[in-house]
Design an enzyme around this catalytic site. Sequence first.
Site, PDB file in Angstrom:
ATOM      1  N   ARG A  44      13.851 -34.590  60.484  1.00  0.00           N
ATOM      2  CA  ARG A  44      15.271 -35.003  59.885  1.00  0.00           C
ATOM      3  C   ARG A  44      16.276 -33.929  59.870  1.00  0.00           C
ATOM      4  O   ARG A  44      15.880 -32.871  59.475  1.00  0.00           O
ATOM      5  CB  ARG A  44      15.381 -35.848  58.574  1.00  0.00           C
ATOM      6  CG  ARG A  44      14.717 -35.032  57.517  1.00  0.00           C
ATOM      7  CD  ARG A  44      15.807 -34.561  56.519  1.00  0.00           C
ATOM      8  NE  ARG A  44      15.341 -33.762  55.396  1.00  0.00           N
ATOM      9  CZ  ARG A  44      15.669 -32.672  55.365  1.00  0.00           C
ATOM     10  NH1 ARG A  44      16.144 -32.025  56.362  1.00  0.00           N
ATOM     11  NH2 ARG A  44      15.467 -31.903  54.295  1.00  0.00           N
ATOM     12  N   LYS A  46      18.927 -33.463  57.216  1.00  0.00           N
ATOM     13  CA  LYS A  46      19.416 -33.858  56.005  1.00  0.00           C
ATOM     14  C   LYS A  46      20.821 -34.616  56.086  1.00  0.00           C
ATOM     15  O   LYS A  46      21.680 -33.978  56.624  1.00  0.00           O
ATOM     16  CB  LYS A  46      19.542 -32.555  54.891  1.00  0.00           C
ATOM     17  CG  LYS A  46      19.245 -32.961  53.323  1.00  0.00           C
ATOM     18  CD  LYS A  46      19.317 -31.809  52.755  1.00  0.00           C
ATOM     19  CE  LYS A  46      18.931 -31.948  51.349  1.00  0.00           C
ATOM     20  NZ  LYS A  46      17.598 -31.776  51.266  1.00  0.00           N
ATOM     21  N   SER A  50      23.453 -36.010  51.107  1.00  0.00           N
ATOM     22  CA  SER A  50      22.380 -35.078  50.119  1.00  0.00           C
ATOM     23  C   SER A  50      22.573 -33.775  50.383  1.00  0.00           C
ATOM     24  O   SER A  50      22.390 -32.947  49.351  1.00  0.00           O
ATOM     25  CB  SER A  50      20.788 -35.289  51.036  1.00  0.00           C
ATOM     26  OG  SER A  50      20.593 -36.625  51.093  1.00  0.00           O
ATOM     27  N   HIS A 121       5.629 -24.607  52.251  1.00  0.00           N
ATOM     28  CA  HIS A 121       6.823 -24.614  52.844  1.00  0.00           C
ATOM     29  C   HIS A 121       7.114 -23.168  53.627  1.00  0.00           C
ATOM     30  O   HIS A 121       6.822 -22.082  53.134  1.00  0.00           O
ATOM     31  CB  HIS A 121       8.051 -24.822  51.780  1.00  0.00           C
ATOM     32  CG  HIS A 121       7.931 -26.021  50.809  1.00  0.00           C
ATOM     33  ND1 HIS A 121       8.743 -26.603  50.237  1.00  0.00           N
ATOM     34  CD2 HIS A 121       6.959 -27.199  51.007  1.00  0.00           C
ATOM     35  CE1 HIS A 121       8.528 -27.676  49.492  1.00  0.00           C
ATOM     36  NE2 HIS A 121       7.515 -28.349  50.293  1.00  0.00           N
ATOM     37  N   GLU A 144      13.366 -25.649  57.977  1.00  0.00           N
ATOM     38  CA  GLU A 144      12.347 -26.138  56.988  1.00  0.00           C
ATOM     39  C   GLU A 144      11.150 -26.762  57.384  1.00  0.00           C
ATOM     40  O   GLU A 144      11.653 -27.674  57.913  1.00  0.00           O
ATOM     41  CB  GLU A 144      12.777 -26.374  55.509  1.00  0.00           C
ATOM     42  CG  GLU A 144      11.545 -26.445  54.520  1.00  0.00           C
ATOM     43  CD  GLU A 144      12.109 -27.444  53.331  1.00  0.00           C
ATOM     44  OE1 GLU A 144      12.086 -26.766  52.199  1.00  0.00           O
ATOM     45  OE2 GLU A 144      11.999 -28.599  53.283  1.00  0.00           O
ATOM     46  N   ALA A 156       3.259 -37.524  47.455  1.00  0.00           N
ATOM     47  CA  ALA A 156       4.837 -36.933  47.592  1.00  0.00           C
ATOM     48  C   ALA A 156       5.717 -38.271  47.684  1.00  0.00           C
ATOM     49  O   ALA A 156       6.823 -38.353  47.170  1.00  0.00           O
ATOM     50  CB  ALA A 156       5.004 -35.921  48.173  1.00  0.00           C
TER      51      ALA A 156
END
Length: 205
Positions: A44, A46, A50, A121, A144, A156
């Site tokens: 995605r 962001k 956001s 990450h 990321e 999560a």
Amino acid sequence: MSIYGPYEDTLNAILIDVKQRIEELNNRQVVANQPKLYEHLIGRVKTPTSMVEKCHRKNYPVTTEAALRQCRDAIGLRIVCNFVSDISRCLKLVRQADWCTVVKEKDYITNAKPNGYRSYHLILDVVEPYQDVDGHLPGHFFVEIQLRTIAMDSWASLEHEIKYKHHVKDPERISKELKRCADQLASCDVQMQTIRQLVQEGESE
Ligand code: 0O2
């Protein structure tokens, strides 16, 4: 104009490109008769809202530069693996890839967050045929990558859902139960890994 300024289409194009590169890593494994690298892969850009919220939270200026340089997760991909060992295989291949440089790693699997969050990450620096915010062409863009197992991912998602329900009766109890659940899922991941190993040993006999 959004916080991404003129870069919104560029970010979407880079997301597609990096996703294809990861799919390619997986295809090569499968062609070489290795198990698939991941169960699924999602990505995605962001949302501008956001990103503005993140800049406020981090005390960064609400600018395109901050969104693309100080924040490094405008473009994000999540690789959801079947087994913990698949995360290590993915990590190895991404670190070796010639189309990116790993500039930061955070291992929330070895060092889970206090609430129980587990994931690995990576921040990648990718060079792409688009002008970047510093005027370079080809440009440098951050991406990321979050790597997790299916179990870590389910936790999560549920925790994310629950976090936004602010009017709960006993938040401390909920945090404690969530942590307990995360630890149980981590132990299931260890068990699943053992099962996989047993199956693989059986196959090679
Ligand atoms: P979204 O919608 O997923 O993008 P930095 O200080 O900038 O290096 P950053 O980005 O503030 O680091 O934090 P970190 O810890 O590296 O992780 C950021 C992302 O990891 C989050 O993105 C979540 O996707 C995920 N994450 C981290 N901690 C948790 C957690 O406790 N629970 C859940 N469910 N996810 C977590 P965003 O920006 O919050 O959202």
